[in-house]
Design a protein around this motif. Structure first.
Motif, PDB file in Angstrom:
ATOM      1  N   GLU A 128       0.957  -1.308  -0.311  1.00  0.00           N
ATOM      2  CA  GLU A 128       0.119   0.193   0.323  1.00  0.00           C
ATOM      3  C   GLU A 128       0.875   1.201  -0.220  1.00  0.00           C
ATOM      4  O   GLU A 128       0.499   1.939  -0.596  1.00  0.00           O
ATOM      5  CB  GLU A 128      -1.041  -0.109   1.470  1.00  0.00           C
ATOM      6  N   ASN A 129       2.033   1.943   0.662  1.00  0.00           N
ATOM      7  CA  ASN A 129       2.743   2.529   0.832  1.00  0.00           C
ATOM      8  C   ASN A 129       3.901   2.327   0.102  1.00  0.00           C
ATOM      9  O   ASN A 129       4.766   3.448   0.436  1.00  0.00           O
ATOM     10  CB  ASN A 129       3.323   2.336   2.130  1.00  0.00           C
ATOM     11  N   VAL A 130       4.189   1.736  -0.979  1.00  0.00           N
ATOM     12  CA  VAL A 130       4.913   1.701  -2.336  1.00  0.00           C
ATOM     13  C   VAL A 130       5.089   3.295  -3.155  1.00  0.00           C
ATOM     14  O   VAL A 130       3.941   3.135  -3.728  1.00  0.00           O
ATOM     15  CB  VAL A 130       4.955   0.652  -2.760  1.00  0.00           C
ATOM     16  N   LEU A 131       6.171   3.789  -2.861  1.00  0.00           N
ATOM     17  CA  LEU A 131       5.890   4.765  -4.104  1.00  0.00           C
ATOM     18  C   LEU A 131       6.477   5.084  -5.207  1.00  0.00           C
ATOM     19  O   LEU A 131       7.750   3.366  -5.570  1.00  0.00           O
ATOM     20  CB  LEU A 131       6.869   5.673  -3.503  1.00  0.00           C
ATOM     21  N   VAL A 132       6.451   5.820  -6.196  1.00  0.00           N
ATOM     22  CA  VAL A 132       6.591   5.630  -7.469  1.00  0.00           C
ATOM     23  C   VAL A 132       8.192   6.292  -7.946  1.00  0.00           C
ATOM     24  O   VAL A 132       8.505   7.179  -7.222  1.00  0.00           O
ATOM     25  CB  VAL A 132       6.229   6.231  -8.581  1.00  0.00           C
ATOM     26  N   GLY A 133       9.203   5.078  -7.952  1.00  0.00           N
ATOM     27  CA  GLY A 133      10.768   6.129  -7.790  1.00  0.00           C
ATOM     28  C   GLY A 133      10.940   6.278  -9.856  1.00  0.00           C
ATOM     29  O   GLY A 133      10.435   6.331 -10.308  1.00  0.00           O
ATOM     30  N   GLY A 134      12.179   6.586  -9.786  1.00  0.00           N
ATOM     31  CA  GLY A 134      12.833   7.218 -10.707  1.00  0.00           C
ATOM     32  C   GLY A 134      13.197   5.758 -11.301  1.00  0.00           C
ATOM     33  O   GLY A 134      12.979   4.760 -12.159  1.00  0.00           O
ATOM     34  N   GLY A 135      14.404   6.314 -13.226  1.00  0.00           N
ATOM     35  CA  GLY A 135      14.894   5.700 -13.417  1.00  0.00           C
ATOM     36  C   GLY A 135      13.874   6.193 -15.476  1.00  0.00           C
ATOM     37  O   GLY A 135      12.935   5.852 -14.978  1.00  0.00           O
ATOM     38  N   LEU A 149      19.657  19.266 -16.845  1.00  0.00           N
ATOM     39  CA  LEU A 149      20.231  18.224 -15.513  1.00  0.00           C
ATOM     40  C   LEU A 149      20.449  18.016 -16.687  1.00  0.00           C
ATOM     41  O   LEU A 149      21.162  16.602 -17.799  1.00  0.00           O
ATOM     42  CB  LEU A 149      18.601  17.632 -15.661  1.00  0.00           C
ATOM     43  N   SER A 150      21.906  17.683 -16.099  1.00  0.00           N
ATOM     44  CA  SER A 150      22.967  17.019 -16.926  1.00  0.00           C
ATOM     45  C   SER A 150      23.666  16.097 -15.975  1.00  0.00           C
ATOM     46  O   SER A 150      24.487  15.828 -14.876  1.00  0.00           O
ATOM     47  CB  SER A 150      24.256  17.960 -16.983  1.00  0.00           C
ATOM     48  N   VAL A 151      23.004  14.485 -15.779  1.00  0.00           N
ATOM     49  CA  VAL A 151      23.489  13.602 -15.297  1.00  0.00           C
ATOM     50  C   VAL A 151      23.342  12.688 -15.956  1.00  0.00           C
ATOM     51  O   VAL A 151      22.908  12.035 -17.203  1.00  0.00           O
ATOM     52  CB  VAL A 151      23.032  12.977 -13.564  1.00  0.00           C
ATOM     53  N   GLY A 152      24.237  11.313 -15.309  1.00  0.00           N
ATOM     54  CA  GLY A 152      24.005  10.005 -16.328  1.00  0.00           C
ATOM     55  C   GLY A 152      24.860  10.265 -17.635  1.00  0.00           C
ATOM     56  O   GLY A 152      26.019  11.094 -17.776  1.00  0.00           O
ATOM     57  N   ARG A 153      24.932   8.762 -18.327  1.00  0.00           N
ATOM     58  CA  ARG A 153      25.577   9.013 -19.149  1.00  0.00           C
ATOM     59  C   ARG A 153      25.379   9.708 -20.340  1.00  0.00           C
ATOM     60  O   ARG A 153      24.305  10.095 -21.190  1.00  0.00           O
ATOM     61  CB  ARG A 153      25.339   7.064 -19.744  1.00  0.00           C
ATOM     62  N   ARG A 154      26.238  10.202 -21.279  1.00  0.00           N
ATOM     63  CA  ARG A 154      26.555  11.263 -22.638  1.00  0.00           C
ATOM     64  C   ARG A 154      26.650  10.457 -23.554  1.00  0.00           C
ATOM     65  O   ARG A 154      27.980   9.787 -23.803  1.00  0.00           O
ATOM     66  CB  ARG A 154      26.807  11.962 -22.562  1.00  0.00           C
ATOM     67  N   VAL A 155      26.017   9.550 -25.003  1.00  0.00           N
ATOM     68  CA  VAL A 155      26.153   9.182 -25.815  1.00  0.00           C
ATOM     69  C   VAL A 155      25.589  10.794 -27.358  1.00  0.00           C
ATOM     70  O   VAL A 155      24.715  11.276 -27.480  1.00  0.00           O
ATOM     71  CB  VAL A 155      25.020   8.151 -26.846  1.00  0.00           C
ATOM     72  N   ALA A 156      27.283  10.201 -28.243  1.00  0.00           N
ATOM     73  CA  ALA A 156      27.043  11.835 -29.156  1.00  0.00           C
ATOM     74  C   ALA A 156      26.182  10.878 -30.909  1.00  0.00           C
ATOM     75  O   ALA A 156      26.868   9.494 -30.846  1.00  0.00           O
ATOM     76  CB  ALA A 156      28.653  11.695 -29.381  1.00  0.00           C
ATOM     77  N   VAL A 157      25.771  11.207 -31.418  1.00  0.00           N
ATOM     78  CA  VAL A 157      24.903  11.004 -32.385  1.00  0.00           C
ATOM     79  C   VAL A 157      25.077  12.115 -33.090  1.00  0.00           C
ATOM     80  O   VAL A 157      24.860  13.162 -33.199  1.00  0.00           O
ATOM     81  CB  VAL A 157      23.388  10.013 -31.937  1.00  0.00           C
ATOM     82  N   GLU A 158      25.168  11.149 -34.598  1.00  0.00           N
ATOM     83  CA  GLU A 158      25.298  12.496 -36.458  1.00  0.00           C
ATOM     84  C   GLU A 158      24.112  11.855 -36.761  1.00  0.00           C
ATOM     85  O   GLU A 158      23.668  10.511 -36.516  1.00  0.00           O
ATOM     86  CB  GLU A 158      26.770  11.279 -36.648  1.00  0.00           C
ATOM     87  N   GLY A 159      23.433  12.080 -37.608  1.00  0.00           N
ATOM     88  CA  GLY A 159      22.490  11.979 -38.560  1.00  0.00           C
ATOM     89  C   GLY A 159      20.695  12.399 -37.791  1.00  0.00           C
ATOM     90  O   GLY A 159      20.921  12.775 -37.032  1.00  0.00           O
ATOM     91  N   SER A 160      20.262  12.153 -39.035  1.00  0.00           N
ATOM     92  CA  SER A 160      18.873  13.107 -38.672  1.00  0.00           C
ATOM     93  C   SER A 160      17.888  11.897 -37.825  1.00  0.00           C
ATOM     94  O   SER A 160      16.618  12.377 -37.206  1.00  0.00           O
ATOM     95  CB  SER A 160      17.944  13.271 -40.085  1.00  0.00           C
ATOM     96  N   GLY A 192      20.422   7.701 -13.641  1.00  0.00           N
ATOM     97  CA  GLY A 192      20.090   8.657 -13.901  1.00  0.00           C
ATOM     98  C   GLY A 192      19.465   8.523 -15.810  1.00  0.00           C
ATOM     99  O   GLY A 192      19.218   7.556 -16.006  1.00  0.00           O
ATOM    100  N   TYR A 193      19.625  10.001 -16.374  1.00  0.00           N
ATOM    101  CA  TYR A 193      19.060  10.004 -17.399  1.00  0.00           C
ATOM    102  C   TYR A 193      20.262   9.482 -18.371  1.00  0.00           C
ATOM    103  O   TYR A 193      21.426   9.870 -18.123  1.00  0.00           O
ATOM    104  CB  TYR A 193      18.865  11.485 -17.558  1.00  0.00           C
ATOM    105  N   ILE A 194      19.806   9.252 -19.840  1.00  0.00           N
ATOM    106  CA  ILE A 194      20.659   9.356 -20.834  1.00  0.00           C
ATOM    107  C   ILE A 194      21.212  10.274 -21.402  1.00  0.00           C
ATOM    108  O   ILE A 194      19.141  10.795 -22.126  1.00  0.00           O
ATOM    109  CB  ILE A 194      20.388   7.723 -21.221  1.00  0.00           C
ATOM    110  N   THR A 195      21.798  11.102 -21.969  1.00  0.00           N
ATOM    111  CA  THR A 195      21.918  12.731 -22.454  1.00  0.00           C
ATOM    112  C   THR A 195      22.296  11.616 -23.896  1.00  0.00           C
ATOM    113  O   THR A 195      23.515  11.195 -24.263  1.00  0.00           O
ATOM    114  CB  THR A 195      22.348  13.091 -21.773  1.00  0.00           C
ATOM    115  N   TYR A 196      21.381  12.027 -24.930  1.00  0.00           N
ATOM    116  CA  TYR A 196      22.255  12.171 -26.640  1.00  0.00           C
ATOM    117  C   TYR A 196      21.899  13.605 -26.512  1.00  0.00           C
ATOM    118  O   TYR A 196      21.885  13.954 -26.859  1.00  0.00           O
ATOM    119  CB  TYR A 196      21.074  11.261 -27.705  1.00  0.00           C
ATOM    120  N   GLU A 197      23.560  14.183 -27.519  1.00  0.00           N
ATOM    121  CA  GLU A 197      24.129  14.454 -28.157  1.00  0.00           C
ATOM    122  C   GLU A 197      23.147  14.458 -29.459  1.00  0.00           C
ATOM    123  O   GLU A 197      24.302  14.143 -30.185  1.00  0.00           O
ATOM    124  CB  GLU A 197      25.026  15.439 -28.060  1.00  0.00           C
TER     125      GLU A 197
END
Length: 263
Positions: A128-135, A149-160, A192-197
């Motif tokens: 009953e008391n379990v909360l929603v977590g992140g991820g 927000l700049s946390v976690g892994r960063r990945v560079a991607v080319e193209g459209s 954390g967040y995965i960031t795609y450049e």
């Protein structure tokens, strides 16, 4: 006695103040061209997961703002305009949104980044008391600016085209320090967040592949003690302590693949 020299400064100071205030009232509205270039976002959502609101950030080199570094020195950076955009159901489990690259307006806004992700839909099934977590968070960056927000892994991607297909597992974590809390979170590759450049991306597709039958649980120490780490209980029965405080994603993948190979 009135200081005449000092009194002469008053009109000048009033002029400076009025000029400053009028600058604050600059029109920051957006006005994109109806036929302007767009970024199309598509998200395929499993039924056990729930979409979070998508946060969109536009930035402007015209309407800049001033920030201060660690030594208190001022620095001018691009102005920002952030807001939430609802993701509309397209068909079945597919959701999406179209975003203008050029936001227009007097500030000449440009699309900077988007943040989206998901959470576990029904944590109450574990209590009953379990909360929603992140991820399960994703950031896609379309310009030279760092995301808010700049946390976690960063990945560079080319193209459209940017296609993101990632595995996720349910993580039930219990914590005692600061009061007992139990959360149903999502465990994926990285923290954390995965960031795609992806500056050229114009079609973004995100598909979280969720494996609800493989659950990892963790219990944090009830008191802080040197060398006492969070214990993780994996679905194959093994127990491990980890100083990083997150499940071993590679181990979860191996457990799942072994189980699927036996079927």
């Amino acid at each position: 006695m009135i200081d005449v020299k000092s009194n002469r400064k008053i009109p000048f100071l009033c002029f400076v103040l009025l000029t400053f205030l009028s600058g604050c009232a600059k029109d920051r509205s957006m006005n994109p061209s109806p036929d302007g270039e767009k970024v199309k976002i598509y998200i395929k959502m499993p039924e056990d997961l729930e979409l979070r609101s998508m946060r969109v950030m536009y930035r402007s080199a015209v309407c800049q703002r001033v920030t201060y570094d660690g030594d208190g020195r001022p620095e001018r950076v691009d102005g920002h305009n952030g807001f939430e955009v609802p993701l509309q159901r397209r068909e079945g489990d597919l959701y999406g949104a179209n975003l203008f690259v050029d936001g227009g307006g007097p500030c000449e806004w440009r699309l900077s980044n988007v943040m989206f992700g998901m959470t576990y839909r029904d944590p109450s099934r574990f209590g009953e008391n379990v909360l929603v977590g992140g991820g399960g968070g994703v950031i896609v960056v379309f310009d030279h600016n760092n995301p808010q927000l700049s946390v976690g892994r960063r990945v560079a991607v080319e193209g459209s085209e940017l296609k993101i297909v990632k595995d996720y597992y349910l993580w039930l974590n219990e914590r005692y320090t600061g009061g007992y809390v139990k959360r149903a979170s999502l465990s994926g590759c990285g923290s954390g967040y995965i960031t795609y450049e992806a500056r050229q991306a114009r079609n973004v597709y995100f598909e979280p592949v969720f494996h609800p039958e493989f659950v990892v649980t963790s219990v944090a120490p009830k008191k802080h003690a040197v060398g006492d780490f969070i214990k993780f209980f994996y679905p194959d029965g093994t127990v491990e302590s980890d100083p990083e405080g997150r499940p071993n994603f590679k181990k979860m993948q191996e457990i799942r693949l072994r189980a699927e190979a036996k079927k």
